[in-house]
Design a protein around this motif. Structure first.
Motif, PDB file in Angstrom:
ATOM      1  N   VAL A  80      -8.386  -0.353  12.249  1.00  0.00           N
ATOM      2  CA  VAL A  80      -7.585  -1.575  12.101  1.00  0.00           C
ATOM      3  C   VAL A  80      -7.766  -2.182  10.714  1.00  0.00           C
ATOM      4  CG1 VAL A  80      -7.300  -3.948  12.922  1.00  0.00           C
ATOM      5  CG2 VAL A  80      -7.554  -2.081  14.563  1.00  0.00           C
ATOM      6  N   LEU A  81      -9.014  -2.322  10.275  1.00  0.00           N
ATOM      7  CA  LEU A  81      -9.273  -2.917   8.961  1.00  0.00           C
ATOM      8  C   LEU A  81      -8.710  -2.046   7.838  1.00  0.00           C
ATOM      9  CD1 LEU A  81     -12.944  -4.185   9.448  1.00  0.00           C
ATOM     10  CD2 LEU A  81     -10.855  -5.551   9.352  1.00  0.00           C
ATOM     11  N   ALA A  82      -8.900  -0.733   7.941  1.00  0.00           N
ATOM     12  CA  ALA A  82      -8.398   0.165   6.901  1.00  0.00           C
ATOM     13  C   ALA A  82      -6.876   0.121   6.817  1.00  0.00           C
ATOM     14  CB  ALA A  82      -8.879   1.589   7.165  1.00  0.00           C
ATOM     15  N   LEU A  83      -6.203   0.076   7.963  1.00  0.00           N
ATOM     16  CA  LEU A  83      -4.739   0.041   7.959  1.00  0.00           C
ATOM     17  C   LEU A  83      -4.206  -1.269   7.396  1.00  0.00           C
ATOM     18  CD1 LEU A  83      -3.709   1.749  11.327  1.00  0.00           C
ATOM     19  CD2 LEU A  83      -3.545   2.659   9.004  1.00  0.00           C
ATOM     20  N   VAL A  84      -4.807  -2.392   7.755  1.00  0.00           N
ATOM     21  CA  VAL A  84      -4.346  -3.681   7.242  1.00  0.00           C
ATOM     22  C   VAL A  84      -4.457  -3.731   5.726  1.00  0.00           C
ATOM     23  CG1 VAL A  84      -4.839  -6.152   7.189  1.00  0.00           C
ATOM     24  CG2 VAL A  84      -4.808  -4.949   9.375  1.00  0.00           C
ATOM     25  N   VAL A  85      -5.620  -3.350   5.203  1.00  0.00           N
ATOM     26  CA  VAL A  85      -5.823  -3.378   3.754  1.00  0.00           C
ATOM     27  C   VAL A  85      -4.934  -2.343   3.064  1.00  0.00           C
ATOM     28  CG1 VAL A  85      -7.506  -3.059   1.906  1.00  0.00           C
ATOM     29  CG2 VAL A  85      -8.175  -4.238   4.010  1.00  0.00           C
ATOM     30  N   ALA A  86      -4.820  -1.153   3.635  1.00  0.00           N
ATOM     31  CA  ALA A  86      -4.036  -0.089   3.013  1.00  0.00           C
ATOM     32  C   ALA A  86      -2.555  -0.421   2.980  1.00  0.00           C
ATOM     33  CB  ALA A  86      -4.265   1.227   3.758  1.00  0.00           C
ATOM     34  N   ILE A  87      -2.043  -1.039   4.035  1.00  0.00           N
ATOM     35  CA  ILE A  87      -0.627  -1.413   4.056  1.00  0.00           C
ATOM     36  C   ILE A  87      -0.324  -2.447   2.980  1.00  0.00           C
ATOM     37  CG2 ILE A  87       1.119  -2.629   5.417  1.00  0.00           C
ATOM     38  CD1 ILE A  87      -0.029  -1.210   7.890  1.00  0.00           C
ATOM     39  N   ALA A 147     -12.378   5.384   4.057  1.00  0.00           N
ATOM     40  CA  ALA A 147     -11.035   5.641   4.585  1.00  0.00           C
ATOM     41  C   ALA A 147      -9.944   5.069   3.694  1.00  0.00           C
ATOM     42  CB  ALA A 147     -10.912   5.059   5.996  1.00  0.00           C
ATOM     43  N   LEU A 148     -10.237   4.015   2.962  1.00  0.00           N
ATOM     44  CA  LEU A 148      -9.209   3.305   2.205  1.00  0.00           C
ATOM     45  C   LEU A 148      -8.491   4.153   1.149  1.00  0.00           C
ATOM     46  CD1 LEU A 148     -10.409  -0.373   1.671  1.00  0.00           C
ATOM     47  CD2 LEU A 148      -8.371   0.450   2.826  1.00  0.00           C
ATOM     48  N   PRO A 149      -9.180   4.948   0.329  1.00  0.00           N
ATOM     49  CA  PRO A 149      -8.439   5.684  -0.706  1.00  0.00           C
ATOM     50  C   PRO A 149      -7.289   6.523  -0.164  1.00  0.00           C
ATOM     51  CG  PRO A 149     -10.787   5.800  -1.142  1.00  0.00           C
ATOM     52  CD  PRO A 149     -10.637   5.144   0.198  1.00  0.00           C
ATOM     53  N   PHE A 150      -7.559   7.318   0.866  1.00  0.00           N
ATOM     54  CA  PHE A 150      -6.493   8.142   1.440  1.00  0.00           C
ATOM     55  C   PHE A 150      -5.415   7.271   2.073  1.00  0.00           C
ATOM     56  CE2 PHE A 150      -4.631  10.143   5.184  1.00  0.00           C
ATOM     57  CZ  PHE A 150      -4.087  11.294   4.633  1.00  0.00           C
ATOM     58  N   CYS A 151      -5.817   6.229   2.788  1.00  0.00           N
ATOM     59  CA  CYS A 151      -4.845   5.377   3.472  1.00  0.00           C
ATOM     60  C   CYS A 151      -3.945   4.648   2.468  1.00  0.00           C
ATOM     61  CB  CYS A 151      -5.569   4.368   4.362  1.00  0.00           C
ATOM     62  SG  CYS A 151      -6.473   5.109   5.742  1.00  0.00           S
ATOM     63  N   ILE A 152      -4.525   4.125   1.399  1.00  0.00           N
ATOM     64  CA  ILE A 152      -3.727   3.437   0.378  1.00  0.00           C
ATOM     65  C   ILE A 152      -2.749   4.408  -0.270  1.00  0.00           C
ATOM     66  CG2 ILE A 152      -3.839   2.304  -1.876  1.00  0.00           C
ATOM     67  CD1 ILE A 152      -6.465   1.034  -1.001  1.00  0.00           C
ATOM     68  N   TRP A 153      -3.224   5.588  -0.614  1.00  0.00           N
ATOM     69  CA  TRP A 153      -2.348   6.592  -1.228  1.00  0.00           C
ATOM     70  C   TRP A 153      -1.209   6.972  -0.297  1.00  0.00           C
ATOM     71  CZ3 TRP A 153      -1.498  11.711   0.320  1.00  0.00           C
ATOM     72  CH2 TRP A 153      -0.806  12.501  -0.590  1.00  0.00           C
ATOM     73  N   MET A 154      -1.514   7.170   0.961  1.00  0.00           N
ATOM     74  CA  MET A 154      -0.486   7.541   1.927  1.00  0.00           C
ATOM     75  C   MET A 154       0.547   6.437   2.093  1.00  0.00           C
ATOM     76  SD  MET A 154       0.749   9.717   4.106  1.00  0.00           S
ATOM     77  CE  MET A 154      -0.577  10.934   4.330  1.00  0.00           C
ATOM     78  N   MET A 155       0.103   5.182   2.252  1.00  0.00           N
ATOM     79  CA  MET A 155       1.036   4.086   2.465  1.00  0.00           C
ATOM     80  C   MET A 155       1.861   3.811   1.216  1.00  0.00           C
ATOM     81  SD  MET A 155       0.557   3.650   5.525  1.00  0.00           S
ATOM     82  CE  MET A 155       2.011   2.629   5.474  1.00  0.00           C
ATOM     83  N   ARG A 156       1.271   3.879   0.061  1.00  0.00           N
ATOM     84  CA  ARG A 156       2.026   3.665  -1.171  1.00  0.00           C
ATOM     85  C   ARG A 156       3.137   4.686  -1.310  1.00  0.00           C
ATOM     86  NH1 ARG A 156       3.201   6.963  -5.812  1.00  0.00           N
ATOM     87  NH2 ARG A 156       3.985   5.508  -7.404  1.00  0.00           N
ATOM     88  N   ASN A 157       2.839   5.952  -1.042  1.00  0.00           N
ATOM     89  CA  ASN A 157       3.847   7.008  -1.179  1.00  0.00           C
ATOM     90  C   ASN A 157       4.980   6.844  -0.167  1.00  0.00           C
ATOM     91  OD1 ASN A 157       2.473   8.139  -3.278  1.00  0.00           O
ATOM     92  ND2 ASN A 157       1.582   9.806  -2.099  1.00  0.00           N
ATOM     93  N   GLY A 192       3.501   7.619   8.092  1.00  0.00           N
ATOM     94  CA  GLY A 192       2.379   7.416   7.186  1.00  0.00           C
ATOM     95  C   GLY A 192       1.299   6.554   7.796  1.00  0.00           C
ATOM     96  N   VAL A 193       1.698   5.493   8.520  1.00  0.00           N
ATOM     97  CA  VAL A 193       0.730   4.643   9.212  1.00  0.00           C
ATOM     98  C   VAL A 193      -0.037   5.460  10.249  1.00  0.00           C
ATOM     99  CG1 VAL A 193       0.456   2.618  10.691  1.00  0.00           C
ATOM    100  CG2 VAL A 193       2.136   2.589   8.840  1.00  0.00           C
ATOM    101  N   THR A 194       0.701   6.330  10.958  1.00  0.00           N
ATOM    102  CA  THR A 194       0.064   7.172  11.977  1.00  0.00           C
ATOM    103  C   THR A 194      -0.940   8.127  11.348  1.00  0.00           C
ATOM    104  OG1 THR A 194       2.092   7.060  13.292  1.00  0.00           O
ATOM    105  CG2 THR A 194       0.503   8.788  13.845  1.00  0.00           C
ATOM    106  N   ALA A 195      -0.559   8.769  10.249  1.00  0.00           N
ATOM    107  CA  ALA A 195      -1.465   9.710   9.583  1.00  0.00           C
ATOM    108  C   ALA A 195      -2.702   8.996   9.055  1.00  0.00           C
ATOM    109  CB  ALA A 195      -0.738  10.420   8.446  1.00  0.00           C
ATOM    110  N   ALA A 196      -2.508   7.835   8.448  1.00  0.00           N
ATOM    111  CA  ALA A 196      -3.644   7.078   7.926  1.00  0.00           C
ATOM    112  C   ALA A 196      -4.556   6.617   9.059  1.00  0.00           C
ATOM    113  CB  ALA A 196      -3.144   5.878   7.120  1.00  0.00           C
ATOM    114  N   GLY A 197      -3.959   6.175  10.171  1.00  0.00           N
ATOM    115  CA  GLY A 197      -4.766   5.752  11.308  1.00  0.00           C
ATOM    116  C   GLY A 197      -5.539   6.903  11.921  1.00  0.00           C
TER     117      GLY A 197
END
Length: 273
Positions: A80-87, A147-157, A192-197
């Motif tokens: 939850v925390l990683a997704l909120v920050v990454a989004i 977790a954040l680096p991959f999640c941020i990259w995924m959501m940005r793309n 992307g949200v699903t993959a990051a989660g």
């Protein structure tokens, strides 16, 4: 040539299924074997009977339910925390031009290059100074960091692939940036949200090094460390270890089965860099 290619594809798929699913199937079957079967007194691939004593002993003699709850809490909060920050970060990197944006994105991606062992001592000192050693909150903080680096990259793309005109139309209609993000950008970026989660929850669910280093109390251990405690110096309870492995793997299998249709959209649609 095409007629020959189709059977080869089926054979390759069958080999892949055997290689990837074979160990899990073997673990499930072995978890229902009696001690004499696991110790080699009685040989056979299939269990002689459906013996559930391994699962009963796992719940009766140890703290497996507590380990399971700890892992579930840590994995859920980490995700939850990683997704909120990454989004939010991915949205900012995709939509707001600012000096050093590309350099910041490269720095985020480069953080994935650091091995976990290299960061163990610095993270240990940080958690000690924050008073978060031997606490699930400290473990969650560490997992979110990784977790954040991959999640941020995924959501940005994924946000980059959404046309700006759609968002601009929403802003003209009176939506603020947060409402436009929620109503316009997130629905197309759902794969992307699903993959990051999925990445975040798997990272936190089966991680061992940090869970074993930063947590000492038995009541705060996660599943990976709790199962490792079943391996003794002279003896190992293979039945309980296999039963615990099945119960630890099953939630991951169910999560991927539930999210499969979203994850396949990544391979089908692609992601723009």
């Amino acid at each position: 040539m095409r007629a020959l290619g189709r059977p080869l594809v089926y054979v390759g798929a069958l080999v892949a299924v055997v290689l990837f699913a074979g160990p899990f199937v073997f673990m499930v079957l072995s978890s229902f074997k009696q001690p004499q079967e696991l110790n080699g007194v009685v040989n056979g691939f299939l269990p002689q009977s459906l013996y559930t004593g391994n699962y009963e002993n796992l719940f009766a003699t140890g703290n497996f339910p507590l380990y399971f709850v700890n892992s579930a809490v840590v994995a859920l909060l980490t995700t939850v925390l990683a997704l909120v920050v990454a989004i939010l970060a991915g949205y900012a990197l995709a939509r707001f031009p600012f000096t050093g944006r590309r350099l910041l994105l490269l720095a985020v991606v480069a953080m994935q290059m650091f091995p976990a062992v290299l960061m163990a001592i610095p993270l240990y000192k940080i958690l000690r100074n924050l008073g978060m050693l031997d606490a699930r909150s400290g473990l969650i903080l560490v997992y979110v960091t990784f977790a954040l680096p991959f999640c941020i990259w995924m959501m940005r793309n994924y946000f980059v692939t959404v046309p700006k005109e759609i968002e601009e139309a929403a802003l003209i209609d009176g939506c603020g940036h947060f409402r436009a993000l929620w109503r316009v950008l997130l629905p197309p970026a759902l794969p992307g949200v699903t993959a990051a989660g999925a990445f975040s929850i798997i990272l936190a669910w089966d991680e061992f090094l940090y869970a074993n280093t930063f947590v000492n109390s038995d009541e705060k251990r996660t599943l990976s460390v709790g199962l490792d405690s079943l391996v003794g110096q002279y003896t190992t309870d293979w039945g309980q270890l296999l039963a615990g492995g099945v119960l630890m793997t099953l939630p991951v299998v169910l999560i991927f089965a539930f999210l499969q249709r979203y994850l396949t959209q990544i391979a089908g649609g692609g992601v723009k860099g």
